[in-house]
Design a protein around this motif. Structure first.
Motif: not given
Length: 265
Positions: A132-147
């Motif tokens: 029931g616990g949460s697992v989450a992340a966020y990451a720069w869109d490295m291949l889409g030019g978001g860095f």
């Protein structure tokens, strides 16, 4: 060191270069997670504690752990007054040093593309959260030019320089994140894009910040004087400057969250 390896060893330089970006994206990310107070948190790849600090300030965790492979980054985090309630451990995202179901929430902020085997990292986060616990992340869109510094990297590549890159940039794609979460057996998976902007006082503020980057700082410092001048001129011409000389840069991250399944009755 191999040319494609990136190592984070200076917590103060990292704070200026990426910690501020991490907190900007992290605010949006935490709004989206909307976690309850009193949770047991784990920050995987916590680095110098930039995101960990936001969790403590905003989410009233009952406990806060951070884990990272860099002793230098952890030393910086442990010295911060706002992080004295947190516990920081040296460890590998692919073999977390914690028991099963030890946390309510595990997060991986701006890290998954640095994990050589992202699927193992996600599986480990799923293992250490309770059912029931949460697992989450966020990451720069490295291949889409978001860095945030993609313009600088592109210009350096254009001059023939090998720019260090993380081992798993493909893991930052929305589709890849959803697949990683699904393969780890997580449920109620959601994704979203996060767009943020940061304003530098002037070009020199931007440039000196870039010089502290673990990914490109040493390459910039080693450039011949004429090439260094050429690169600065190109970047200066491309960056948007307002009437006061300030420069606002934009970045985009992809985020994902899911829930560990409860055992069948």
């Amino acid at each position: 060191m191999k040319t494609n390896e990136i190592r984070f060893r200076d917590g103060l330089a990292y704070e200026r270069y990426m910690g501020i970006w991490s907190q900007l994206a992290g605010e949006v990310f935490l709004d989206w997670l909307a976690p309850a107070a009193g949770q047991r948190w784990l920050d995987v790849g916590c680095g110098n504690g930039a995101f960990t600090e936001r969790v403590i300030a905003r989410c009233a965790p009952s406990s806060m752990h951070g884990v990272d492979p860099s002793q230098q980054q952890l030393a910086y985090a442990r010295a911060q007054p706002a992080l004295q309630a947190a516990v920081f451990d040296e460890g590998d995202a692919m073999a977390l040093p914690y028991e099963d179901a030890a946390f309510d929430i595990a997060v991986m902020p701006l890290v998954i593309f640095f994990v050589p085997e992202p699927a193992r990292g996600v599986a480990e986060m799923a293992r250490v959260v309770r059912p029931g616990g949460s697992v989450a992340a966020y990451a720069w869109d490295m291949l889409g030019g978001g860095f945030p510094y993609e313009m600088l990297l592109a210009q350096m590549r254009g001059l023939g320089h090998a720019v260090p890159s993380p081992p798993s940039p493909e893991a930052s794609r929305t589709e890849a994140l959803r697949e990683l979460w699904s393969d780890a057996g997580l449920e109620a998976i959601e994704t979203r894009a996060i767009e943020v902007s940061r304003t530098f006082a002037d070009f020199e503020d931007f440039w000196s910040t870039a010089l502290g980057a673990p990914s490109v700082g040493s390459t910039l410092a080693a450039m011949a004087a004429d090439e260094h001048t050429l690169l600065k001129a190109r970047i200066s011409a491309l960056l948007p400057v307002d009437a006061e000389g300030q420069i606002t840069c934009r970045a985009r991250a992809n985020a994902v969250k899911g829930r560990r399944a409860n055992p069948a009755p």
